[in-house]
Design a protein around this motif. Structure first.
Motif, PDB file in Angstrom:
ATOM      1  N   GLU A1067      -4.050  60.845 107.412  1.00 47.72           N
ATOM      2  CA  GLU A1067      -3.973  61.970 106.477  1.00 47.72           C
ATOM      3  C   GLU A1067      -3.884  61.518 105.027  1.00 47.72           C
ATOM      4  OE1 GLU A1067      -1.523  65.428 108.455  1.00 47.72           O
ATOM      5  OE2 GLU A1067      -0.649  63.506 108.996  1.00 47.72           O
ATOM      6  N   GLU A1068      -3.447  60.281 104.793  1.00 45.40           N
ATOM      7  CA  GLU A1068      -3.317  59.794 103.421  1.00 45.40           C
ATOM      8  C   GLU A1068      -4.660  59.341 102.859  1.00 45.40           C
ATOM      9  OE1 GLU A1068      -0.507  60.228 102.001  1.00 45.40           O
ATOM     10  OE2 GLU A1068       0.515  60.847 103.842  1.00 45.40           O
ATOM     11  N   THR A1069      -5.413  58.591 103.648  1.00 47.37           N
ATOM     12  CA  THR A1069      -6.709  58.088 103.172  1.00 47.37           C
ATOM     13  C   THR A1069      -7.848  59.031 103.526  1.00 47.37           C
ATOM     14  OG1 THR A1069      -7.044  56.830 105.225  1.00 47.37           O
ATOM     15  CG2 THR A1069      -5.889  55.728 103.417  1.00 47.37           C
ATOM     16  N   LYS A1070      -7.536  60.064 104.348  1.00 44.32           N
ATOM     17  CA  LYS A1070      -8.522  61.061 104.762  1.00 44.32           C
ATOM     18  C   LYS A1070      -9.730  60.422 105.446  1.00 44.32           C
ATOM     19  CE  LYS A1070      -7.225  64.344 101.136  1.00 44.32           C
ATOM     20  NZ  LYS A1070      -6.335  65.065 102.042  1.00 44.32           N
ATOM     21  N   GLU A1071      -9.443  59.570 106.417  1.00 43.58           N
ATOM     22  CA  GLU A1071     -10.511  58.934 107.181  1.00 43.58           C
ATOM     23  C   GLU A1071     -10.019  58.632 108.592  1.00 43.58           C
ATOM     24  OE1 GLU A1071     -11.568  55.320 105.257  1.00 43.58           O
ATOM     25  OE2 GLU A1071      -9.562  54.462 105.367  1.00 43.58           O
ATOM     26  N   CYS A1072     -10.953  58.508 109.522  1.00 44.33           N
ATOM     27  CA  CYS A1072     -10.624  58.148 110.891  1.00 44.33           C
ATOM     28  C   CYS A1072     -10.488  56.625 110.980  1.00 44.33           C
ATOM     29  CB  CYS A1072     -11.709  58.638 111.843  1.00 44.33           C
ATOM     30  SG  CYS A1072     -11.847  60.440 111.918  1.00 44.33           S
ATOM     31  N   VAL A1073      -9.425  56.143 111.626  1.00 46.60           N
ATOM     32  CA  VAL A1073      -9.136  54.713 111.665  1.00 46.60           C
ATOM     33  C   VAL A1073      -8.653  54.347 113.064  1.00 46.60           C
ATOM     34  CG1 VAL A1073      -8.523  54.599 109.218  1.00 46.60           C
ATOM     35  CG2 VAL A1073      -6.751  55.068 110.932  1.00 46.60           C
ATOM     36  N   PRO A1074      -8.709  53.029 113.415  1.00 45.60           N
ATOM     37  CA  PRO A1074      -8.027  52.568 114.625  1.00 45.60           C
ATOM     38  C   PRO A1074      -6.519  52.704 114.442  1.00 45.60           C
ATOM     39  CG  PRO A1074      -9.659  50.976 113.885  1.00 45.60           C
ATOM     40  CD  PRO A1074      -9.507  51.963 112.781  1.00 45.60           C
ATOM     41  N   GLU A1075      -5.792  52.705 115.529  1.00 44.12           N
ATOM     42  CA  GLU A1075      -4.354  52.930 115.458  1.00 44.12           C
ATOM     43  C   GLU A1075      -3.643  51.847 114.668  1.00 44.12           C
ATOM     44  OE1 GLU A1075      -0.567  53.516 118.522  1.00 44.12           O
ATOM     45  OE2 GLU A1075      -2.633  53.809 119.227  1.00 44.12           O
ATOM     46  N   ASP A1076      -4.137  50.570 114.715  1.00 46.63           N
ATOM     47  CA  ASP A1076      -3.446  49.490 114.016  1.00 46.63           C
ATOM     48  C   ASP A1076      -3.680  49.511 112.510  1.00 46.63           C
ATOM     49  OD1 ASP A1076      -6.069  48.742 113.950  1.00 46.63           O
ATOM     50  OD2 ASP A1076      -5.792  46.788 114.939  1.00 46.63           O
ATOM     51  N   GLN A1077      -4.448  50.486 112.014  1.00 49.81           N
ATOM     52  CA  GLN A1077      -4.658  50.617 110.570  1.00 49.81           C
ATOM     53  C   GLN A1077      -3.969  51.855 110.006  1.00 49.81           C
ATOM     54  OE1 GLN A1077      -8.796  50.319 109.443  1.00 49.81           O
ATOM     55  NE2 GLN A1077      -9.175  48.545 110.772  1.00 49.81           N
ATOM     56  N   CYS A1078      -2.993  52.334 110.736  1.00 52.58           N
ATOM     57  CA  CYS A1078      -2.294  53.546 110.286  1.00 52.58           C
ATOM     58  C   CYS A1078      -1.276  53.264 109.185  1.00 52.58           C
ATOM     59  CB  CYS A1078      -1.588  54.223 111.466  1.00 52.58           C
ATOM     60  SG  CYS A1078      -2.628  55.422 112.320  1.00 52.58           S
ATOM     61  N   GLY A1079      -0.826  52.026 109.019  1.00 49.69           N
ATOM     62  CA  GLY A1079       0.173  51.734 108.002  1.00 49.69           C
ATOM     63  C   GLY A1079       1.562  52.139 108.454  1.00 49.69           C
ATOM     64  N   CYS A1080       2.467  52.340 107.481  1.00 45.37           N
ATOM     65  CA  CYS A1080       3.862  52.663 107.770  1.00 45.37           C
ATOM     66  C   CYS A1080       4.264  53.919 107.017  1.00 45.37           C
ATOM     67  CB  CYS A1080       4.783  51.511 107.351  1.00 45.37           C
ATOM     68  SG  CYS A1080       4.332  49.906 108.029  1.00 45.37           S
ATOM     69  N   TYR A1081       5.396  54.489 107.438  1.00 44.58           N
ATOM     70  CA  TYR A1081       6.010  55.607 106.733  1.00 44.58           C
ATOM     71  C   TYR A1081       7.447  55.222 106.423  1.00 44.58           C
ATOM     72  CZ  TYR A1081       2.070  58.697 107.533  1.00 44.58           C
ATOM     73  OH  TYR A1081       0.830  59.274 107.508  1.00 44.58           O
ATOM     74  N   PHE A1082       7.763  55.196 105.126  1.00 45.66           N
ATOM     75  CA  PHE A1082       9.099  54.800 104.673  1.00 45.66           C
ATOM     76  C   PHE A1082       9.750  56.008 104.026  1.00 45.66           C
ATOM     77  CE2 PHE A1082      11.849  53.151 101.228  1.00 45.66           C
ATOM     78  CZ  PHE A1082      12.781  52.469 102.017  1.00 45.66           C
ATOM     79  N   ASN A1083      10.824  56.532 104.654  1.00 49.72           N
ATOM     80  CA  ASN A1083      11.496  57.750 104.184  1.00 49.72           C
ATOM     81  C   ASN A1083      10.510  58.897 104.009  1.00 49.72           C
ATOM     82  OD1 ASN A1083      13.995  56.494 104.148  1.00 49.72           O
ATOM     83  ND2 ASN A1083      13.832  55.902 101.992  1.00 49.72           N
ATOM     84  N   GLY A1084       9.536  58.966 104.941  1.00 47.63           N
ATOM     85  CA  GLY A1084       8.549  60.023 104.898  1.00 47.63           C
ATOM     86  C   GLY A1084       7.374  59.756 103.984  1.00 47.63           C
ATOM     87  N   THR A1085       7.382  58.626 103.272  1.00 48.73           N
ATOM     88  CA  THR A1085       6.302  58.286 102.341  1.00 48.73           C
ATOM     89  C   THR A1085       5.365  57.271 102.982  1.00 48.73           C
ATOM     90  OG1 THR A1085       7.761  58.688 100.460  1.00 48.73           O
ATOM     91  CG2 THR A1085       5.758  57.405 100.046  1.00 48.73           C
ATOM     92  N   TYR A1086       4.080  57.508 102.852  1.00 46.43           N
ATOM     93  CA  TYR A1086       3.099  56.610 103.457  1.00 46.43           C
ATOM     94  C   TYR A1086       2.991  55.311 102.672  1.00 46.43           C
ATOM     95  CZ  TYR A1086      -1.455  54.728 104.799  1.00 46.43           C
ATOM     96  OH  TYR A1086      -2.476  53.902 105.212  1.00 46.43           O
ATOM     97  N   VAL A1087       2.935  54.190 103.408  1.00 47.56           N
ATOM     98  CA  VAL A1087       2.779  52.866 102.802  1.00 47.56           C
ATOM     99  C   VAL A1087       1.632  52.160 103.521  1.00 47.56           C
ATOM    100  CG1 VAL A1087       3.869  50.654 102.286  1.00 47.56           C
ATOM    101  CG2 VAL A1087       5.251  52.759 102.306  1.00 47.56           C
ATOM    102  N   PRO A1088       0.545  51.764 102.805  1.00 48.01           N
ATOM    103  CA  PRO A1088      -0.563  51.059 103.463  1.00 48.01           C
ATOM    104  C   PRO A1088      -0.112  49.698 104.005  1.00 48.01           C
ATOM    105  CG  PRO A1088      -1.217  51.913 101.314  1.00 48.01           C
ATOM    106  CD  PRO A1088       0.264  52.045 101.395  1.00 48.01           C
ATOM    107  N   THR A1089      -0.901  49.175 104.923  1.00 48.85           N
ATOM    108  CA  THR A1089      -0.601  47.878 105.529  1.00 48.85           C
ATOM    109  C   THR A1089      -0.546  46.786 104.460  1.00 48.85           C
ATOM    110  OG1 THR A1089      -1.730  48.610 107.514  1.00 48.85           O
ATOM    111  CG2 THR A1089      -1.311  46.260 107.311  1.00 48.85           C
ATOM    112  N   TRP A1090       0.437  45.863 104.585  1.00 49.53           N
ATOM    113  CA  TRP A1090       0.683  44.732 103.689  1.00 49.53           C
ATOM    114  C   TRP A1090       1.113  45.156 102.284  1.00 49.53           C
ATOM    115  CZ3 TRP A1090       1.692  41.099 106.682  1.00 49.53           C
ATOM    116  CH2 TRP A1090       0.914  40.802 107.797  1.00 49.53           C
ATOM    117  N   THR A1091       1.475  46.423 102.130  1.00 47.51           N
ATOM    118  CA  THR A1091       1.971  46.890 100.830  1.00 47.51           C
ATOM    119  C   THR A1091       3.489  46.761 100.784  1.00 47.51           C
ATOM    120  OG1 THR A1091       0.155  48.466 100.651  1.00 47.51           O
ATOM    121  CG2 THR A1091       2.062  48.853  99.241  1.00 47.51           C
ATOM    122  N   GLU A1092       4.012  46.377  99.583  1.00 46.73           N
ATOM    123  CA  GLU A1092       5.449  46.196  99.437  1.00 46.73           C
ATOM    124  C   GLU A1092       6.164  47.538  99.515  1.00 46.73           C
ATOM    125  OE1 GLU A1092       8.683  44.122  96.346  1.00 46.73           O
ATOM    126  OE2 GLU A1092       6.521  43.801  96.123  1.00 46.73           O
TER     127      GLU A1092
END
Length: 1314
Positions: A1067-1092
């Motif tokens: 929902e953040e990048t508005k694209e279909c992705v594999p499950e391992d490219q979903c990133g993280c959610y920190f306190n409800g905020t989306y964080v892309p993979t390898w992002t601090e």
């Protein structure tokens, strides 16, 4: 006045917690607010509190970007008569729009304006207490017209402001008092904000003079600010700063209990606590800062317990009670505390098609049959039927033709026809008629009144059309004894409690106080439309079902008839009849048929001292006939009664004993009965002069599982009538044994809808319109109990959305514990408070909507325009309040005002929930199609799609009429652009209701409100498609469990159809992705993979891994970083001088700042202020008496500031235009601004000469060029008089009179007043 605070102490306080912010301390909501109050106190956007006593004009807060400056706020203080600082004026500039504010005065671009004022994205409101300015760009200014000013800014101005409020960068101290290598005290910093004006006469406060510190009164201040009233505030604000400000105030008061010094900081602490989401309690007392301002009686500040209440313009004292039909309310601390009273229910059938149930639900039904209006389910005591049928040229015109009452367990049938005739068991009876179970009388020719022993009262209107009003007293519920014959089964769709007894069923509803389930049928389902519901209550199975008619409702009722017609015979028209009709028969019955407490009626009746006979003629009592054994005796006629000779005299039979030999003849009584095999009661009719007994057999047909008539011989005459009547009875006496619906058990959430230009559907289903331009409480769970807290509040901000006066929801504020969300401009912003309840929330875009889900059971669905849906879990039932009602399943009490009173007027109800008392009340309902009639035909044509075959599958599930009317309303109102958007939003609101009712409608086309989903598709791909009723997809937020137990409603919009190799939608990048490219959610905020990922741990780095988890590692050699500058361990960060103390701060090992040394600084001296008093001269005069007549002239305005170089209202100029309307030597003169006549010239604030010798002169060149170069438009009037030598009534000095018609010195000295 002197400098009254240690200038650097607050800097030490700010620096001591600066590291907390850097370590992840959440930002306070107050960080979007800057304020000044009381004894020259200031609080910056970033939380610093300091004192600055300057009385020049200063930059309070401005947009200081070099490229484009959107706003500025300048203020100037002065000392009032009590030597207290007050804000003299405020200069607000928004783009090229300039607003000048003084107490009770608003000037826009040089012109005095009236408030409320709307223009150029700016709203200005003002009353006797506050002035508020709202700018669309993201600024709110509130001034108490004395010492207090608050400015709130949108977060888009972060790090872009300057002035006394600071730079709004989120860091206390830095860039204000520490700027690079320079350290400023509060006086230096304040002087830097001075606005240079060539002719300004003010001096800067001395920056070099030390401000004495104040170490006393700490215990008193700490006790006040940590009292139980502020228990919810201590951790939301920096308590120490307010304690220090309070100490400085008490020292400045010099032990004098001055309320200004003592109360201003406590008041500000309370205000800031509220702004930060806290709930401060009652801290004022009778002896300390006397509580609140009484704006009702205008008696100043009073204890809360002494606050009056106000209702319909009338004031009520504390403890005073009022009682209406349904509740009793007592005034308690400015609010009404109410308790419910037994409330009668009234069902009506008006105009032949408009029905209102006992619980207040209104609907329209055009029937053609007998229908059950109300059937008692306790003891089966009575049934009420109504015959509806066509009465015009088309079936669109229907009338009420007959009312039938089945009494005494249906043993007696009473029929009331539209011609006024009354039949009992198929025989005409005369009224009044009295029996053990019911009585009938006719107070006028227009009405019949019926009273039953079970408490049911009928008022049957006969003229101009037949209408019915059925009333039942709620107290009857407690008196009805016996077996409950009808109960709703426990259904899953949020109906009544399991096994609760329903006292009534039928078209009049169930009289359980809940309007929302009035369309519930005996099968257990709730129908959506009146027609579908009414068809289930046909009393004759041979009647056909009637379909919902969606044409213009104005054409569906019969034409209005004249309400007054000529009375028959010698009757006259009478009003407000509250007694029995004067009939000859009523004299014979001794008025025993009269009823108590029936509503006044109008109609034809007999003149005084005359009575209506059996020929409908008014006669004197001597000519009244007598009623005996079903027939009438003429006056003077004789009859034998029980062996006595009786004569008819004065409407009564008078008898004497006479022996007569007569043969008695006994008439046979032949009964006709209809008996069922599954009910124990007998229905019988007594017939006179009938020689045969006719019986119809009724048996139960096993195959049909309902009683059926078995006819054994041809029917005609009486038998045919009995058969038709039996069909009606069977409909009443039978219940479906096996046809109940079995439903799934799901939790039912409440939904409130706000859409378009002021349309509301409450949690309990009440539909109403309210066009208010202000912020209003949509719903909240803090509803007046001062000892309870709340977990959420939702505010809707309404603004005008056209030139017709209607309003739309511009923004939504959602308060969830310590979090505030502001939904505006198709996006939302988050503001975190320091402390509060931890209410987690998740947001996601679903179709066209933004969905906010909270862990406390609140969901908000927003279309990013003017539509919002608010959903609550059942836990909130009866615990919420606001424009969305109280969510208690009873829509008839949804109009409960903020004061606790129930109201019936939507405007009164809506006005009570505005957030600011400065907002104007809505006083009239706006009908935009009447204001813009040329748009009505277009609006009706476009909105007809709602009633067309496009939505046909939904019409039986969701009533289209209110949505169609709202659509026409909106399409007419949006006349300044966006008319198609208003139309589309209105249709989409109905489509969404259809989706909820499982009726999916494809209504959008390339020509009607199109949505182009191809915009989201990458080149040469086709993933995105429009789905009118939503789509089930798997998202990254779902995989990360970022959701609640809410079921998100199916929402229309663009949805992806993800391929198998990319099955998850991000929902953040508005694209279909594999499950391992979903990133993280920190306190409800989306964080892309390898992002601090931000962390509260110092010297630690955390990143998002492909697995969706957050991994943290330590950082070696972590220094102190302050405002971009790095400091090594033990390196000096700052040297601060605080009064007579000097403090050195250094960098510590863990990255924090600590005190290295605290020592005494060199001593300083203070200044002395010398005051002088100038004596007032005395003038002695010799008086001579004259009688005189004084007259004020009209107001004169002969000069225009824009044309004459100023405003010159001189006597010579007035005489040139108005001749001798002004005298040669005026005694007095009054001058005022034409557009603000209630303010004095001093309050206006311009340089103006108002002199009784020559008039008024205002020169443009002498005005403040920094504001605007023109004078306002002024007007004057003068007082002239003529003298007479006789009958003295006043004493004048003759010499002074002839010299200058009483000099001002003489008038001042003598206190003379004409």
């Amino acid at each position: 006045m002197g400098l009254r605070v240690a200038s650097f102490f607050t800097l030490w306080l700010a620096l001591s917690y600066a590291n907390e912010i850097r370590k992840g301390r959440t930002r306070n909501h107050g960080h979007s607010v800057c304020s000044t109050w009381g004894n020259n106190h200031f609080k910056t956007f970033d939380g610093d509190i300091y004192q600055f006593p300057g009385i020049c004009e200063y930059n309070f807060a401005s947009d200081c970007r070099e490229s484009y400056k959107e706003f500025s706020v300048h203020i100037q203080r002065a000392l009032n008569s009590n030597n207290h600082p007050e804000i003299q004026y405020i200069l607000l500039t928004i783009n090229d729009f300039t607003v000048y504010l003084r107490p009770k005065l608003v000037v826009v671009d040089g012109e005095i304006v009236k408030t409320p004022y709307y223009s150029s994205g700016v709203v200005i409101e003002s009353n006797d207490i506050y002035t508020k300015a709202y700018a669309k760009l993201g600024l709110v200014l509130i001034w108490n017209q004395e010492d207090g000013l608050m400015v709130e800014l949108d977060s888009k101005f972060n790090n872009h402001t300057c002035g006394l409020c600071g730079d709004y960068n989120g860091l206390p101290l830095y860039n204000e008092f520490i700027n690079g290598v320079a350290n400023y005290n509060s006086i230096t910093y304040g002087n830097l904000q001075k606005i240079s004006k060539p002719n300004a006469k003010c001096e800067d406060p001395d920056e070099t003079q030390a401000i004495p510190s104040c170490d006393g009164h700490r215990d008193d201040c700490e006790r006040l600010l940590t009292s139980s009233a502020f228990v919810d505030c201590q951790f939301r604000l920096n308590l120490e700063m307010y304690i220090q400000a309070c100490m400085q105030d008490k020292c400045a008061c010099n032990e004098n209990e001055d309320s200004f010094c003592l109360c201003s900081t406590i008041s500000e602490y309370s205000r800031q606590c509220s702004h930060a989401g806290g709930r401060p309690g009652e801290w004022r007392t009778q002896d300390f800062c006397r509580t609140v301002y009484d704006d009702i009686t205008e008696k100043g500040c009073v204890p809360v317990s002494q606050c009056h209440c106000k209702l319909h313009g009338k004031e009520y004292s504390p403890g005073e009670s009022i009682t209406n039909e349904c509740e009793e309310c007592t005034c308690d601390s400015g609010r009404w505390t109410c308790k419910d009273l037994p409330c009668p229910g009234t069902c009506s059938v008006e105009g032949g098609s408009h029905i209102t149930t006992f619980d207040g639900k209104k609907y329209t039904f055009h029937g053609d049959c007998y229908y059950v209006l109300a059937k008692s389910t306790v003891n089966d005591s009575h049934v009420l039927l109504a015959e509806l049928g066509p009465c015009g040229s088309t079936d669109r015109q229907t009338c009420l033709k007959t009312v039938v009452l089945l009494a005494d367990q249906k043993r007696n049938v009473v029929v009331f026809r539209s011609d006024g005739s009354v039949l009992l068991n198929d025989m005409t009876v005369n009224v009044p008629h009295v029996s053990a179970s019911f009585s009938v009388f006719q107070p006028s020719s227009y009405y019949l009144i019926v009273q039953t022993s079970s408490g049911l009262q009928l008022q049957i209107q006969l003229f101009p059309v037949m209408q019915l009003y059925v009333t039942v007293d709620q107290s009857v519920q407690g008196k009805l004894q016996g077996k409950c014959l009808f109960k709703w089964e426990a259904q899953p769709h949020c109906s009544t409690a399991e096994g609760s007894c329903i006292l009534y069923i039928g078209l009049c509803g169930n009289f359980n106080g809940m309007e929302g389930d009035d369309f519930k049928t005996t099968s257990g389902l709730v129908e959506a439309t009146g027609s579908a519901f009414a068809n289930t209550w046909k009393a004759q199975t041979t009647c056909t079902d009637q379909v919902e008619k969606l044409e213009d409702p104005c054409s569906l009722s019969i034409e209005s008839a004249s309400e007054v017609s000529a009375c028959s015979g010698n009757q006259i028209f009478l009003y407000n009849l509250t007694m029995c009709q004067q009939t000859c028969r009523s004299l014979a019955d001794g008025e025993k048929h009269c009823l108590q407490d029936f509503a006044p009626v109008d109609g034809c009746g007999c003149p005084y001292n005359t009575y209506l006979d059996n020929q409908d003629t008014c006669v004197p009592i001597s000519k009244c006939p007598c009623y005996y054994k079903g027939s009438y005796l003429e006056p003077g006629e004789y009859v034998t009664k029980d062996g006595e000779r009786c004569v008819c005299r004065n409407a009564k039979i008078q008898c004497t004993s006479v022996k007569l030999r007569m043969e008695r003849y006994t008439y046979p009584k032949i009964s006709v009965s209809v008996t069922t095999t599954f009910h124990t009661h007998l229905f019988s009719l007594s017939l006179i002069h009938v020689k045969q007994k006719h019986t119809l057999q009724v048996q139960e047909n096993v195959l049909l599982t309902r009683p059926t008539l078995i006819v054994t011989e041809p029917l005609s005459g009486l038998r045919k009538h009995l058969y038709n009547l039996a069909v009606i009875l069977l409909k009443l006496l039978s219940t479906c044994k096996t046809g109940l619906w079995t439903c799934t058990e799901e939790v039912c959430y409440g939904t409130c809808t706000i859409y378009g230009s002021g349309h509301y559907i409450t949690f309990d289903g009440k539909f109403y319109d309210f066009d208010g331009s202000c912020e209003y409480v949509a719903t909240q769970d803090f509803c007046g109990d001062k000892n309870s807290g709340g977990s959420f509040s939702i505010i809707t901000e309404n603004v005008p959305c056209g030139t017709t006066g209607v309003t739309c929801s511009k923004a939504i504020k959602m308060f969830l514990g310590k979090t505030e969300l502001k939904l505006e401009d198709k996006d939302y912003k988050e503001i975190q408070r320091d402390v509060g309840d931890d209410v987690h929330y998740w947001n996601r875009t679903v179709g066209l909507y933004l969905v906010i889900e909270a862990s406390n059971g609140v969901m908000l669905v927003w279309d990013k325009k003017t539509t919002v849906f608010i959903k609550l879990t059942p836990d909130y039932k009866g615990k919420v309040c606001g424009l969305c009602g109280n969510f208690d399943d009873k829509s008839n009490n949804d109009f409960t005002t903020r004061s606790g009173l129930q109201d019936t007027n939507a405007l009164t109800f809506g006005n009570s929930w505005k957030q600011s008392s400065m907002c104007p009340d809505v006083t009239e309902e706006i009908k935009p199609c009447d204001v813009k009639p040329h748009r009505k035909s277009w609006a009706e044509k476009e909105c007809s799609i709602i009633r067309s075959e496009v939505f046909e599958i939904c019409h039986s599930k969701v009533d289209p009429l209110p949505f169609y009317e709202a659509c026409v309303h909106d399409a007419c109102s949006c006349d300044s652009g966006g008319d198609c958007e208003c139309f589309c939003s209105a249709v989409a609101a109905y489509a969404q209701e259809c989706t909820k009712a499982q009726a999916c409608v494809f209504w959008r086309t390339p020509d009607i409100c199109p949505i182009f989903c191809d915009y989201y598709n990458p080149r040469n791909e086709c993933e995105w498609h429009y789905e009118p009723c939503g789509s089930k997809i798997t998202t990254c937020s779902m995989i990360n469990n970022v959701s609640t137990n809410f079921s998100v409603p199916y929402l229309e919009g663009c949805y992806p159809r993800c391929p198998k190799d990319k099955p998850v939608y991000n929902e953040e990048t508005k694209e279909c992705v594999p499950e391992d490219q979903c990133g993280c959610y920190f306190n409800g905020t989306y964080v892309p993979t390898w992002t601090e990922v931000p962390t509260e741990e110092t010297c630690t780095k955390c990143v998002c891994s492909p697995s969706g988890s957050i991994e943290c590692t330590p950082i070696k050699g972590c220094p102190c970083v302050i405002n971009g500058t790095s400091y090594q361990v033990d390196e000096i960060v700052a040297n601060i001088q605080d009064g007579d103390r000097c403090i050195i701060y250094v960098c510590a090992e863990n990255g924090s700042v600590v005190v290295q040394r605290n020592y005494s600084c060199p001593s300083t001296t203070t200044s002395t202020i010398i005051s002088t008093t100038i004596p007032t001269p005395t003038i002695t005069t010799i008086a001579l008496c004259f009688e005189f007549v004084c007259n004020w002239t009209e107001w004169f305005d002969v000069s225009k500031p824009g044309e004459d170089g100023g405003d010159y209202e001189t006597y010579d100029a007035i005489r040139k235009e108005h001749g001798d309307k002004i005298c040669e030597a005026p005694e007095k003169i009054e001058c005022r601004a034409k557009d603000k006549p209630d303010l004095s010239l001093e309050e206006i604030g311009q340089k103006v000469e108002c002199n009784v010798t020559y008039g008024l002169i205002c020169k443009n060149e002498e005005q403040d060029l920094a504001l605007w170069p023109l004078c306002y438009n002024y007007e004057i009037r003068v007082n002239c008089f003529d003298t007479h030598p006789s009958y003295c009534s006043h004493c004048l000095n003759i010499d002074n009179y002839y010299s200058n018609a009483f000099s001002s010195a003489y008038r001042t000295t003598k206190g003379y007043n004409t």
